[in-house]
Motif scaffolding. Structure first.
Motif, PDB file in Angstrom:
ATOM      1  N   LEU A  15     -20.528 -21.731 -23.755  1.00 23.37           N
ATOM      2  CA  LEU A  15     -19.314 -22.439 -22.846  1.00 23.37           C
ATOM      3  C   LEU A  15     -17.907 -21.563 -23.783  1.00 23.37           C
ATOM      4  N   SER A  16     -17.178 -20.846 -23.081  1.00 23.01           N
ATOM      5  CA  SER A  16     -16.052 -20.071 -23.937  1.00 23.01           C
ATOM      6  C   SER A  16     -15.031 -20.392 -22.701  1.00 23.01           C
ATOM      7  N   THR A  17     -13.954 -20.110 -23.132  1.00 25.04           N
ATOM      8  CA  THR A  17     -12.520 -19.558 -22.215  1.00 25.04           C
ATOM      9  C   THR A  17     -12.739 -18.669 -22.026  1.00 25.04           C
ATOM     10  N   HIS A  18     -11.535 -18.238 -20.721  1.00 31.19           N
ATOM     11  CA  HIS A  18     -11.423 -16.450 -20.328  1.00 31.19           C
ATOM     12  C   HIS A  18     -11.163 -15.764 -21.536  1.00 31.19           C
ATOM     13  N   GLY A  19     -10.474 -16.087 -22.204  1.00 31.65           N
ATOM     14  CA  GLY A  19      -9.794 -14.949 -23.442  1.00 31.65           C
ATOM     15  C   GLY A  19      -9.709 -14.296 -22.661  1.00 31.65           C
ATOM     16  N   VAL A  20      -9.091 -12.181 -23.268  1.00 34.77           N
ATOM     17  CA  VAL A  20      -9.685 -11.310 -22.685  1.00 34.77           C
ATOM     18  C   VAL A  20     -10.547 -10.626 -22.732  1.00 34.77           C
ATOM     19  N   LYS A  21     -11.318 -10.293 -21.306  1.00 37.52           N
ATOM     20  CA  LYS A  21     -12.269  -9.483 -21.012  1.00 37.52           C
ATOM     21  C   LYS A  21     -12.104  -8.212 -20.972  1.00 37.52           C
TER      22      LYS A  21
ATOM     23  N   ALA B 293     -17.062 -19.968 -18.394  1.00 36.24           N
ATOM     24  CA  ALA B 293     -15.692 -20.227 -18.373  1.00 36.24           C
ATOM     25  C   ALA B 293     -15.398 -21.119 -17.195  1.00 36.24           C
ATOM     26  N   PHE B 294     -16.409 -20.907 -16.356  1.00 34.76           N
ATOM     27  CA  PHE B 294     -16.695 -21.536 -14.911  1.00 34.76           C
ATOM     28  C   PHE B 294     -16.264 -23.134 -15.731  1.00 34.76           C
ATOM     29  N   ARG B 295     -18.009 -23.469 -16.502  1.00 37.34           N
ATOM     30  CA  ARG B 295     -18.166 -24.941 -17.022  1.00 37.34           C
ATOM     31  C   ARG B 295     -17.058 -25.886 -17.905  1.00 37.34           C
ATOM     32  N   VAL B 296     -16.109 -24.690 -18.602  1.00 37.06           N
ATOM     33  CA  VAL B 296     -15.066 -25.391 -19.156  1.00 37.06           C
ATOM     34  C   VAL B 296     -14.325 -25.806 -18.645  1.00 37.06           C
ATOM     35  N   ASP B 297     -13.695 -24.219 -16.834  1.00 45.52           N
ATOM     36  CA  ASP B 297     -12.825 -25.051 -16.145  1.00 45.52           C
ATOM     37  C   ASP B 297     -12.851 -26.173 -15.556  1.00 45.52           C
ATOM     38  N   ILE B 298     -14.465 -26.356 -14.581  1.00 39.81           N
ATOM     39  CA  ILE B 298     -14.351 -27.696 -14.487  1.00 39.81           C
ATOM     40  C   ILE B 298     -14.545 -28.907 -14.790  1.00 39.81           C
TER      41      ILE B 298
ATOM     42  N   ASP C  29     -24.336  -7.970 -15.635  1.00 39.59           N
ATOM     43  CA  ASP C  29     -25.533  -8.956 -16.735  1.00 39.59           C
ATOM     44  C   ASP C  29     -23.784  -9.748 -17.661  1.00 39.59           C
ATOM     45  N   ASP C  30     -22.702  -9.172 -18.096  1.00 44.22           N
ATOM     46  CA  ASP C  30     -21.849  -9.599 -19.214  1.00 44.22           C
ATOM     47  C   ASP C  30     -20.932 -10.294 -18.124  1.00 44.22           C
ATOM     48  N   MET C  31     -20.745  -9.425 -17.500  1.00 49.40           N
ATOM     49  CA  MET C  31     -19.489 -11.044 -16.188  1.00 49.40           C
ATOM     50  C   MET C  31     -19.837 -11.493 -15.856  1.00 49.40           C
TER      51      MET C  31
END
Length: 282
Positions: A221-227, A184-189, A175-177
């Motif tokens: 929305l979020s960037t990838h960051g360290v997960k 992050a996908f929304r930001v990337d596209i 769920d978290d992933m």
């Protein structure tokens, strides 16, 4: 020192201005004629003619008194000065203090040098496009995640995999992933410019996955960051990774996803899976 740079007397910072940038780029162009010239590059009137602006206005612009050019004029100046993507971006940053409008281009191909970087990493690593399509991977990724070469190209997509009904078997905290990947996908596209490929992927997952529809409606929305990611493999149990994403220069949107084992047990598990995969392939 590059003529685009000058060092301030107090700050020591390298800076440039729009007039300097225009002048230097103009002087670096080679005129079509073979006539001898006292100064290098194109004349101001030649650049103005190429860009479709008046000579007077362009001269003022190089002198720092031409006003703020519109996006359309900057695009014409970029073509007139034969700027590559990096210098086009610099032109807009100097004129408007922001990057130029997005123009979507397909991601570049994975170069042999980029593949060598992957192959020299002893932890799982992947290269993805802005639409999360996996286009390159290394031996550790094959051992831990799966052999992308063995599945159809259409299915080599992170979103398709994490929203697949069978993903729960190997993603204990899926769920978290799914939530963070989609954010992050929304930001990337958006950064890459909306494309038909991205729209088609969203439509496909909207039709196939209730979970995707729910998370898409949240508009997070979020960037990838360290997960922190957890993957379960039958032979070694749960592996814990810290994931980091790095952009690949001069690639039109490619980025590298690296999964670093977060503890000794996970590192040993990765090594065990790589040995088993290597033995099975021999």
């Amino acid at each position: 020192m590059d003529p685009l740079e000058k060092t301030g007397p107090h700050t020591g910072m390298a800076t440039t201005t729009l007039p300097e940038f225009l002048r230097v780029r103009r002087e670096r162009l080679h005129p079509a004629s073979t006539e001898r010239r006292r100064t290098p590059g194109l004349r101001r009137e030649e650049v103005a003619a190429r860009a479709g602006v008046s000579v007077t206005w362009y001269t003022w612009l190089e002198q720092g008194r031409g006003g703020v050019p519109s996006d359309d004029v900057l695009e014409r100046l970029a073509r007139a000065l034969e700027l590559d993507d990096t210098n086009r971006e610099m032109l807009f940053l100097l004129a408007h203090a922001r990057p130029p409008p997005r123009r979507h281009t397909p991601p570049a191909q994975v170069t042999p040098s980029l593949q060598r970087v992957l192959d020299n990493l002893h932890v799982p690593a992947l290269v993805k496009t802005p639409t999360f399509q996996i286009v390159a991977w290394n031996r550790a990724a094959v051992a831990v995640i799966g052999d992308y070469a063995a599945i159809p190209e259409h299915d080599r997509n992170m979103l398709r995999r994490v929203f697949h009904p069978e993903s729960a078997a190997f993603l204990p905290h899926g769920d978290d992933m799914r939530r963070t990947c989609l954010a992050a996908f929304r930001v990337d596209i958006e950064r890459a410019g909306a494309s038909e490929e991205a729209a088609a992927l969203v439509d496909e997952l909207m039709a196939a996955s209730e979970e995707f529809r729910r998370l898409w409606a949240e508009n997070e929305l979020s960037t990838h960051g360290v997960k922190v990611r957890r993957i379960v493999r039958p032979d070694v149990g749960e592996l814990v990774f810290e994931t980091s994403v790095f952009s690949v220069d001069d690639s039109d949107g490619l980025s590298m996803l690296v999964l670093s084992p977060a503890d000794d047990a996970s590192a040993r598990g990765v090594e065990q899976l790589i040995r088993a995969n290597t033995a099975g392939a021999s």
